[in-house]
Design an enzyme around this catalytic site. Structure first.
Site, PDB file in Angstrom:
ATOM      1  N   ARG A  43     -17.776  50.654 -47.065  1.00 16.62           N
ATOM      2  CA  ARG A  43     -16.968  49.508 -45.806  1.00 16.62           C
ATOM      3  C   ARG A  43     -17.731  50.528 -44.488  1.00 16.62           C
ATOM      4  NH1 ARG A  43     -14.590  48.933 -41.173  1.00 16.62           N
ATOM      5  NH2 ARG A  43     -12.542  50.261 -42.109  1.00 16.62           N
ATOM      6  N   ASP A  44     -16.263  51.522 -44.622  1.00 18.39           N
ATOM      7  CA  ASP A  44     -16.024  52.135 -43.943  1.00 18.39           C
ATOM      8  C   ASP A  44     -17.417  52.992 -43.046  1.00 18.39           C
ATOM      9  OD1 ASP A  44     -15.152  52.593 -41.252  1.00 18.39           O
ATOM     10  OD2 ASP A  44     -13.793  54.113 -41.779  1.00 18.39           O
TER      11      ASP A  44
ATOM     12  N   HIS B 168      -4.925  56.974 -42.781  1.00 19.99           N
ATOM     13  CA  HIS B 168      -6.527  57.392 -42.532  1.00 19.99           C
ATOM     14  C   HIS B 168      -7.191  58.014 -41.303  1.00 19.99           C
ATOM     15  CE1 HIS B 168     -10.146  54.482 -42.143  1.00 19.99           C
ATOM     16  NE2 HIS B 168     -10.219  55.634 -41.203  1.00 19.99           N
TER      17      HIS B 168
ATOM     18  N   HIS C  18      -9.336  60.903 -39.343  1.00 21.59           N
ATOM     19  CA  HIS C  18     -11.091  62.019 -38.854  1.00 21.59           C
ATOM     20  C   HIS C  18     -10.676  62.555 -39.324  1.00 21.59           C
ATOM     21  CE1 HIS C  18     -13.254  57.707 -37.891  1.00 21.59           C
ATOM     22  NE2 HIS C  18     -11.903  57.290 -39.314  1.00 21.59           N
TER      23      HIS C  18
ATOM     24  N   CYS D  33     -18.427  58.933 -35.154  1.00 21.01           N
ATOM     25  CA  CYS D  33     -17.066  58.252 -34.263  1.00 21.01           C
ATOM     26  C   CYS D  33     -17.392  58.051 -33.410  1.00 21.01           C
ATOM     27  CB  CYS D  33     -16.241  59.421 -33.713  1.00 21.01           C
ATOM     28  SG  CYS D  33     -14.897  59.046 -33.217  1.00 21.01           S
TER      29      CYS D  33
ATOM     30  N   ASN E 166     -14.587  59.942 -40.663  1.00 21.97           N
ATOM     31  CA  ASN E 166     -13.486  59.914 -41.975  1.00 21.97           C
ATOM     32  C   ASN E 166     -13.818  61.359 -42.849  1.00 21.97           C
ATOM     33  OD1 ASN E 166     -12.789  56.928 -42.091  1.00 21.97           O
ATOM     34  ND2 ASN E 166     -15.321  56.826 -42.268  1.00 21.97           N
TER      35      ASN E 166
END
Lengths: 304, 304
Positions: free
Chosen positions: A12-13, A204, A206, A237, A246
Site C-alpha cells: 500500500r504505502d 512508522h 522514514h 517522500c 519508508n
C-alpha cells in the site's frame, strides 16, 4: 531478547506513489510472497477513490484474491465511511485510518482541518466497531511537519487520547518526512506513556535523513515493539525528490535480529522478495543489505 | 547535551580507494575547506608506499601545503617506521597507526600476523614518543571480520590493553566492513571500560548494512564522544562492491545536533563542502541529507 512485530506496508504505502501501474496479478503475487515471510501485519491496499490513487484502483480484487496466511493481519487504508464499506465487503481484518498531527499537513493532505478529520475517524471507528472490526490510526507528522516544523508532543498526545477514548485499537506514530531524531522519538514515547499502551503503539519511520534505524533503536529502548516497514524501501517522500522514504524492512529486521531480538520474519526469504521489487516497479532501488549481504556473510580470504 | 568530537577522514580514508587521482591542489583545497568546518581532527593523508596507495602518493606536498587551523589536529596514517619518519618531516600533529583485531584480516591487509604488527606498532609508538608525538591506533575489524565472522571482545581488549600499556594515546574501534550492530557496540564498549579511557576511544563506523547511525547512537549511549566520519560518505568497502562504506559526516553530525548535542561542526558549511565531493572524485555519490535538506528545512504549503 524482545519479541518484535513487523508490519509490512510496501503493497500500500510503497506502491501508491509508483508511476508504473503494477498489474493486479503482480500485486497479488507480491502480497502472497510477503505473507510467507512471517509478518505480523500486511497493509495490502487502500480503499481510497481510484481517482485520488489510481495506482491502487484494484483494491477489491487484490484484497479478494490474496492468499490469507493464518496469523497475519491483512489491513488496508481507509479514508472515509465509503472506503470503510468497501473494505468490509472485501473482508479486511483491520482498518488503517489516517490523519495528521499537524494542522497544515492535514489540510494539505486531506483537505480538511484536524478537528473534522478526528470527528470523521471517530465515526468510522464507531461504525466499524459495530461489526467487531478494529481500527488503527496512522498519525502523520508525529515527529515534525515539513510545513510547520516542530510538532508538540502534547498535540500528539491529545489526538492519540481522543482516538483511544473513541475506540481506536491502536495508533501508529508516523515520521512522514523523516524529521524524527532519536531524542525526539524518546521524548514522544515517554510523553505517551499512560496515554497509549505500548502494545497499541506502532512506529512508522522514514529514512529520509538516514536516521530511521537509529530512531528504531531509540523506540525499541523506549519500549516499542511494533514497527511498520517497507520491503525494498518502497515509498518515496514527496518533499524530498530522490530521497529515500519508508525504512527498508530487510534492513530493520536485520538490525533487530543482529541484536538478538526475534521478529518472526524469515530474513533470507524476505531478501528474495526484496530482490524482485525493482522489477515490480520497473526502476532501480538502492538496497544496502542486498548489496552487502547479511552480516554473517563470510568472504574467502584473498589469494596472495 | 554532550560535547562530541568529530574526526574527518575523507581526505585519507575516503580518497585512498578512488580510481581518479585527485590532483594535489584539489586535495589541499579539500582539506582547507574541511579545516573551516570545526572538526576536532582531520586525517589528511597516508605515508604509505606510493606503490601501495598511488592515490595518496603526494602525501608530503599535501601535508606541507595545507593551511593549519589552530585547534584542529592534523593526523596521517603511518604503516611503519619509514612512514613515521616521512610523517614527522611533514610535521603531522599525531600519527594514526593501524592493525586488525582479526588474524586473517591482518594477514590479508598487512601481510603479517597480529603479533608482528603489534610489535612494529609499539616500536613506532616508542620512537614517536621520543619526539613527543602522540600515536592513535585504528583497530580494524573490532566488531567482526569478513573472513572469520565474530571477533571476541576479549581479543579487542587484549590488543587495546597492549597498545595503551605501550604508550599509544588512543585507540579507534573500526567497523571495517559494517558488521557492528547496536548490541555489539554496547558489549564492546562495556568490555573496554577500565581498559581504555572513553576520551581515548574513537568509534569508526561504516554504513554498509545501514546501521551506522544506530551504532553511533549505541556508542553515544555507552559514553563514546569521539567519532570518525567521512565527508560525502567517501570510502568504499572492498568486500561489498557498490555498498556504502564510511559513515557520512553530514548525516552523523546532523543526527547528533538534532539530538541537542554539540559537535563543533558548522553543518551548513560542511554540506557545501560535501556537495563538491562528487566533482572531486568524478563520480556520483548518494547523499540523503543533501537531497532532503536538514530537518529544519521547511517547505511551502502546496497551492490548492
Amino acid at each position: 531478547m524482545t519479541r518484535l512485530f513487523i508490519n509490512e506496508v510496501a503493497p500500500r504505502d510503497g506502491l501508491q506513489m509508483e508511476k508504473r501501474f503494477v498489474p493486479t496479478h503482480e500485486k497479488i503475487a507480491f502480497v502472497d510472497a510477503l505473507s510467507d515471510c512471517g509478518f505480523a501485519k500486511i497493509e495490502v491496499t487502500s480503499f481510497t477513490s481510484p481517482r485520488a490513487i489510481p495506482a491502487l484502483a484494484d483494491a477489491e480484487i487484490v484484497m479478494r484474491e490474496i492468499r490469507r496466511v493464518p496469523g497475519v493481519v491483512y489491513t488496508a487504508l481507509v479514508p472515509n465511511l465509503r472506503g470503510m464499506e468497501r473494505a468490509i465487503e472485501s473482508r479486511v481484518d483491520e482498518l488503517n485510518l489516517v490523519m495528521s498531527c499537524s494542522e497544515s499537513h492535514n489540510v494539505a493532505n486531506l483537505r480538511m482541518g484536524r478537528a473534522q478529520s478526528l470527528a470523521q475517524l471517530l465515526e468510522i471507528v464507531r461504525e466499524a466497531g459495530h461489526g467487531g472490526l478494529l481500527c488503527n490510526v496512522s498519525l502523520s507528522c508525529a515527529f515534525g511537519c515539513p510545513f510547520e516544523g516542530e510538532v508538540a508532543v502534547d498535540e500528539v498526545a491529545r489526538i492519540a487520547t481522543a482516538l483511544i477514548a473513541g475506540g481506536a485499537a491502536g495508533v501508529t506514530l508516523c515520521d512522514t518526512t523523516g524529521m524524527a531524531d532519536p531524542a525526539g522519538v524518546r521524548r514522544l514515547l515517554e510523553r505517551l506513556r499512560g496515554v497509549l499502551a505500548i502494545d497499541a503503539t506502532t512506529i512508522h519511520l522514514h529514512d529520509t535523513r538516514g536516521m530511521a534505524l537509529a530512531n528504531a533503536l531509540a523506540a525499541l529502548e523506549a519500549g516499542a515493539t511494533r514497527f511498520d516497514a517497507s520491503c525494498g524501501g518502497l515509498g518515496g517522500c514527496p518533499y524530498a525528490p530522490g530521497a529515500s522514504g519508508n525504512v527498508n524492512t530487510e534492513t530493520l529486521v536485520h538490525m533487530f535480529e543482529c541484536m538478538g531480538h526475534t521478529t518472526g520474519v524469515d530474513l533470507a526469504r524476505l531478501l528474495r522478495v526484496a530482490a524482485r521489487v525493482p522489477h515490480l516497479v520497473e526502476r532501480p532501488l538502492s538496497n544496502a543489505l542486498l548489496m552487502a549481504g547479511t552480516r554473517d556473510t563470510l568472504h574467502p580470504l584473498p589469494a596472495s
